[in-house]
Design an enzyme around this catalytic site. Structure first.
Site, PDB file in Angstrom:
ATOM      1  CG  ASP A  15      -1.667   1.249   1.489  1.00 44.44           C
ATOM      2  OD1 ASP A  15      -1.647   2.128   0.594  1.00 44.44           O
ATOM      3  OD2 ASP A  15      -2.309   1.369   2.552  1.00 44.44           O
ATOM      4  CE  LYS A  78      -1.613   6.934  -3.672  1.00 44.66           C
ATOM      5  NZ  LYS A  78      -2.100   5.987  -2.644  1.00 44.66           N
ATOM      6  CD  GLU A 158      -4.946   3.402  -2.607  1.00 50.40           C
ATOM      7  OE1 GLU A 158      -5.809   4.192  -2.182  1.00 50.40           O
ATOM      8  OE2 GLU A 158      -3.808   3.755  -2.935  1.00 50.40           O
ATOM      9  CG  ASP A 181      -9.117   4.589   1.192  1.00 46.12           C
ATOM     10  OD1 ASP A 181      -8.683   5.396   2.047  1.00 46.12           O
ATOM     11  OD2 ASP A 181      -8.379   3.777   0.603  1.00 46.12           O
TER      12      ASP A 181
HETATM   13  P1  ADP Z   1      -2.837   7.466   2.864  1.00 47.44           P
HETATM   14  O1  ADP Z   1      -3.608   6.265   2.451  1.00 47.44           O
HETATM   15  O2  ADP Z   1      -3.183   8.664   2.049  1.00 47.44           O
HETATM   16  O3  ADP Z   1      -1.384   7.261   2.993  1.00 47.44           O
HETATM   17  P2  ADP Z   1      -3.691   7.002   5.578  1.00 47.44           P
HETATM   18  O4  ADP Z   1      -4.834   6.114   5.362  1.00 47.44           O
HETATM   19  O5  ADP Z   1      -2.483   6.459   6.225  1.00 47.44           O
HETATM   20  O6  ADP Z   1      -3.338   7.832   4.314  1.00 47.44           O
HETATM   21  O7  ADP Z   1      -4.226   8.225   6.420  1.00 47.44           O
HETATM   22  C1  ADP Z   1      -3.383   9.254   6.752  1.00 47.44           C
HETATM   23  C2  ADP Z   1      -4.213  10.433   7.162  1.00 47.44           C
HETATM   24  O8  ADP Z   1      -5.028  10.067   8.263  1.00 47.44           O
HETATM   25  C3  ADP Z   1      -3.354  11.601   7.585  1.00 47.44           C
HETATM   26  O9  ADP Z   1      -3.827  12.792   6.998  1.00 47.44           O
HETATM   27  C4  ADP Z   1      -3.529  11.594   9.071  1.00 47.44           C
HETATM   28  O10 ADP Z   1      -3.398  12.888   9.616  1.00 47.44           O
HETATM   29  C5  ADP Z   1      -4.940  11.080   9.208  1.00 47.44           C
HETATM   30  N1  ADP Z   1      -5.219  10.513  10.529  1.00 47.44           N
HETATM   31  C6  ADP Z   1      -4.548   9.523  11.155  1.00 47.44           C
HETATM   32  N2  ADP Z   1      -5.085   9.306  12.371  1.00 47.44           N
HETATM   33  C7  ADP Z   1      -6.103  10.194  12.507  1.00 47.44           C
HETATM   34  C8  ADP Z   1      -7.034  10.496  13.540  1.00 47.44           C
HETATM   35  N3  ADP Z   1      -7.004   9.855  14.701  1.00 47.44           N
HETATM   36  N4  ADP Z   1      -7.948  11.461  13.311  1.00 47.44           N
HETATM   37  C9  ADP Z   1      -7.974  12.143  12.156  1.00 47.44           C
HETATM   38  N5  ADP Z   1      -7.131  11.923  11.156  1.00 47.44           N
HETATM   39  C10 ADP Z   1      -6.190  10.961  11.324  1.00 47.44           C
HETATM   40 MG    MG Z   2      -4.474   4.680   1.813  1.00 48.87          MG
END
Ligand code: ADP
Ligand code: MG
Length: 621
Positions: A15, A78, A158, A181
Site C-alpha cells: 500500500d 504520491k 485500493e 477510503d
Molecule cells: P494514505 O492512504 O493517504 O497514505 P492514511 O490512510 O495512512 O493515508 O491516512 C493518513 C491520514 O489520516 C493523515 O492525513 C492523518 O493525519 C490522518 N489521521 C490519522 N489518524 C487520525 C485520527 N485519529 N484522526 C484524524 N485523522 C487521522
Molecule cells: Mg491509503
C-alpha cells in the site's frame, strides 16, 4: 501428465500511500502485515529525507527531520505521481517515481528481514493505487516498484484490496460493500459486490486531490490568520514556521478525534524584529468540523455518485467499510451512519486493510491462497475510446468528439469492437487517436497514443468500414487495433508497450541514480553513457512475454476460474445455440482445470472469453 506449478517467488502486497505506506505478505495462507526490523511498527510514513551528511532516510526519522530541514525532505510525493515535475531533495533533484521507489525500497528491506531472505532474492509485488488514478499515474507507480527491484505484474485498486482483506473467507456471503477510503491525500469510494464467490468492483469514483492533508492545511490557514491578526506577520513565509504549524495542526486534528477540545501551544513559532512569536489557541471539535465540512460534503457527493453509477440505493448496501486514517474523524462516521441508517463496520483495521488485501491478491495470483476463497474481477476506471467526427441533427459534422469503445466501469478484462467509417470519398488511411476520460471532447480527456491504418480499399464517402478493437486486461494494459474487414489490413498498438520502450534508458539511469544517492557516491550526469550492471535490473518486457500467452499456471488457473464464474452468471439468460456452446466450453474448461491440463486450458479459456464477449456485446447492442 502435467507439471505442477513451480515454487512461486515470495509475494508482497504494498500500500503505497500519500502519508503512510505498508507491506504485507502471505504466511501459511493468511495475510500478515510486515513489521519494521527495528520495532513492531508496520506503518511507514511516506517521507524521504536527505541528511546533510549524505545518503537517504525514509519513514519516521525523515518525518521528524521535516520541520528542521524542510528543504531536504519530501512528503506526499504520491500527489505528483504521473506528472512531469521534479522534486528537490537537498542537493538532488528527483522524479516522483524515483522518490516513491525509495519508499518501496525501505519496505523491501523490511520484507527481506521479516522473511529472512537474501538481499538478492527476487520478490514479486502487487501495488495498490486509488481507483481514480489515471494511466500515467498507474504507470509511474509500477515504475516505482520496478526501480526498487520488484517484479510488478499487477497494480490493484485500493478499494478492491480493502474489500479483499475484509471479504476473505466470506465467499459464500452474497453482499454489497461500500468502501469509503479517506486517507492523507486521496479519496476513493467504491461499490464492491460479492456473489457466488466473485468479488467485483461495480463502480468507483473519488478525488485524487482530497484527504487529511487538506484538513491540516485548512487548520494551518486558520492558525496563520490568527498570527497575522495578532502580530501582523505571515508565518507561512517562513518555511520552518510553516512546517511546524502543519505538524501541530495534524496533531491537533488527530487529538480531536478523541477529545472534544484541544489546547494548541507553540511557544516559539518564528521571529518578528528579532522578538520571538508564539501561539496559543483552544480548538474545539465543532470548530474543526465546520472548517472541513465543505470537503466532507464533497466526499458525500461522490458517495451519491457511486450509488447512482451502481444503480443502487443505500438500502442495497450490506456493509459500509471505512478505510484510511481520516475516517477516524467522528464526523465522517456520523455522516455515513446518517446516510446509511446504520453504523459502518469497524472490524477492518483502517490502516492495514489495503496492504493486507494487496497481499491476498498477490497470494492468489501466485497460487499461495486456495481457490475456494474469493476471485476478484475489476472494472475499467475510465472510459477509453477514439477521436471521431460526429454528425449533428442539422447535417453538419463536428470534429474531435470522443467515441467511447470501452465504457467506464466495464468489467475487465474486456474486449470491445466498434465500427467506424471513412469520411472522404477515396480515403485510404485513417488516424486512430486513443484517449481515456469522461468528456465528450477529446481535448478534455487524457491522450494515450495514436497510429494510422493505411491501404484501405477505395470507396465512396462514409462507406468504407474500419473496425476498431480495444482489449484491456487486468494489469491495465490496453491494446488497440484497427482492421479493414474488406481487405483485412490491420494495425495495432499496445499503450504500455510504447511507453516502456521509450523509457528503458531513462529507467536504467534512474536505477543508477537512486543507488548512487543511497550510497552517496556522486550522481551520474543525466544523458552520459555509463555501463550498468545488467543482471540486477528487472526485465521491463517481462509483462509482454506474459501477455503473449505465457502466464504462469497459477495465473492461468485464476483467470479461468474467474471466467467460469462469469460464464455461469450469464448462462441462464442465454438462448440456444449460444447456451449450449458456452455450456460445452464450460465443462471442457472445468475438466482441464481439474486435470491441471494447462496445454489445453489456455486455448479453452480463450474460447470461453470470446464466447462471453460475444454475449455481452449482443446485450449492449
Ligand atoms: P494514505 O492512504 O493517504 O497514505 P492514511 O490512510 O495512512 O493515508 O491516512 C493518513 C491520514 O489520516 C493523515 O492525513 C492523518 O493525519 C490522518 N489521521 C490519522 N489518524 C487520525 C485520527 N485519529 N484522526 C484524524 N485523522 C487521522
Ligand atoms: Mg491509503
Amino acid at each position: 501428465m502435467t507439471e505442477k506449478p513451480s515454487k512461486a517467488m515470495p509475494v508482497i502486497g504494498i500500500d503505497l500511500g500519500t502519508t503512510n505506506s505498508a507491506a504485507a505478505t502471505i504466511i501459511e495462507g493468511k495475510p500478515r502485515l510486515i513489521p519494521s526490523p527495528e520495532g513492531a511498527q508496520g506503518i511507514l510514513p511516506s517521507v524521504v529525507h536527505r541528511p546533510a551528511g549524505g545518503g537517504t532516510v525514509v519513514g519516521s526519522t525523515a518525518e521528524a527531520a521535516k520541520i528542521a530541514m524542510p528543504e531536504s525532505t519530501i512528503s506526499a510525493v504520491k500527489r505528483s505521481m504521473g506528472s512531469d515535475v521534479t522534486l528537490a531533495l537537498g542537493d538532488e533533484t528527483l522524479r516522483p517515481e524515483e522518490v516513491s521507489s525509495l519508499i518501496v525500497r525501505e519496505l523491501k528491506r523490511w520484507a527481506l528481514d521479516y522473511l529472512q531472505l537474501e538481499p538478492a532474492q527476487k520478490l514479486e509485488a502487487v501495488i495498490t493505487v486509488p481507483a481514480y488514478f489515471n494511466e500515467a499515474q498507474r504507470r509511474a507507480t509500477k515504475l516505482a516498484g520496478e526501480l526498487a527491484g520488484f517484479k510488478v505484474d499487477r497494480i490493484v485498486n485500493e478499494p478492491t484490496a480493502a474489500a479483499m482483506a475484509f471479504g476473505l473467507g466470506r465467499a459464500d456471503e452474497d453482499a454489497r460493500y461500500l468502501v469509503y477510503d479517506l486517507g492523507g491525500g486521496t479519496f476513493d469510494v467504491s461499490i464492491v459486490e460479492t456473489f457466488s464467490g466473485i468479488l467485483e468492483v461495480q463502480a468507483s469514483t473519488g478525488d485524487s486531490q482530497l484527504g487529511g492533508e487538506d484538513f491540516d492545511w485548512l487548520l494551518v490557514g486558520w492558525l496563520a490568520e490568527e498570527v497575522r491578526k495578532e502580530h501582523d506577520i505571515d508565518p507561512l513565509e517562513d518555511l520552518r514556521a510553516k512546517a511546524l504549524l502543519k505538524q501541530k495542526a495534524e496533531e491537533t486534528k488527530k487529538q480531536l478525534s478523541y477529545d472534544e477540545k484541544v489546547e494548541l501551544v507553540i511557544p516559539l513559532l518564528c521571529f518578528k524584529d528579532d522578538e520571538p512569536v508564539g501561539l496559543t489557541r483552544t480548538i474545539t471539535r465543532s470548530m474543526f468540523d465546520e472548517m472541513i465540512l465543505p470537503l466532507l460534503e464533497k466526499t458525500m457527493e461522490h458517495v451519491e455518485d457511486v450509488l447512482s453509477q451502481a444503480e443502487a440505493e443505500a438500502a442495497d448496501v450490506t456493509h459500509v467499510l471505512l478505510v484510511g486514517g481520516s475516517t477516524r474523524i467522528p464526523r465522517v462516521k456520523e455522516m455515513m451512519t446518517e446516510r446509511f441508517g446504520r453504523p459502518p463496520r469497524d472490524d477492518v483495521h483502517p490502516d492495514e486493510a489495503v496492504a493486507l488485501g494487496a497481499a491476498v491478491q498477490a497470494g492468489m495470483k501466485a497460487g499461495l491462497i486456495g481457490s475456494d476463497t474469493l476471485i476478484t474481477t475489476d472494472v475499467a476506471p475510465f472510459s477509453m475510446g477514439v477521436a471521431a467526427m460526429q454528425h449533428q441533427p442539422d447535417g453538419t459534422m463536428v470534429p474531435d468528439r470522443f467515441a467511447v469503445v470501452i465504457p467506464r466501469n466495464t468489467t475487465i478484462p474486456a474486449t470491445r469492437t466498434n465500427t467506424f467509417y471513412t469520411l472522404a470519398p477515396g480515403q485510404t488511411a485513417v488516424a486512430i487517436r486513443v484517449f481515456q476520460g469522461e468528456s465528450g471532447w477529446v481535448e478534455e480527456n487524457h491522450y494515450l497514443g495514436e497510429f494510422s491504418l493505411e491501404g484501405l480499399p477505395l470507396n465512396f464517402a462514409e462507406q468504407e468500414e474500419v473496425e476498431v478493437t480495444f482489449a484491456y486486461n487486468l494489469n491495465g494494459l490496453l491494446e488497440v487495433s484497427a482492421r479493414s474487414p474488406k481487405n483485412r489490413r490491420e494495425m495495432s498498438i499496445s499503450i504500455e508497450d510504447e511507453f516502456d520502450r521509450d523509457s528503458q534508458e531513462a529507467f536504467l539511469r534512474s536505477v543508477q541514480r537512486i543507488r548512487d544517492l543511497e550510497m552517496d557516491t556522486p550522481s551520474t550526469v543525466p544523458g552520459s553513457t555509463v555501463e550498468y550492471e545488467q543482471p540486477e535490473l528487472p526485465n521491463l518486457f517481462d509483462d509482454f512475454d506474459d501477455e503473449d500467452g505465457e502466464s504462469s499456471p497459477a495465473e492461468l488457473m485464476e483467470e479461468t476460474r474467474a471466467l467460469l464464474l462469469r460464464a455461469k452468471a450469464i448462462l441462464d439468460e442465454l438462448d440456444e445455440p449460444s447456451r449450449a456452446d458456452i455450456q460445452q466450453c464450460l465443462q471442457d474448461c472445468e475438466k482441464a482445470l481439474e486435470e491441471e491440463n494447462y496445454d489445453i486450458l489456455e486455448e479453452l479459456a480463450d474460447r470461453l472469453f470470446a464466447a462471453i464477449m460475444d454475449v455481452e456485446l449482443e446485450d449492449d447492442a
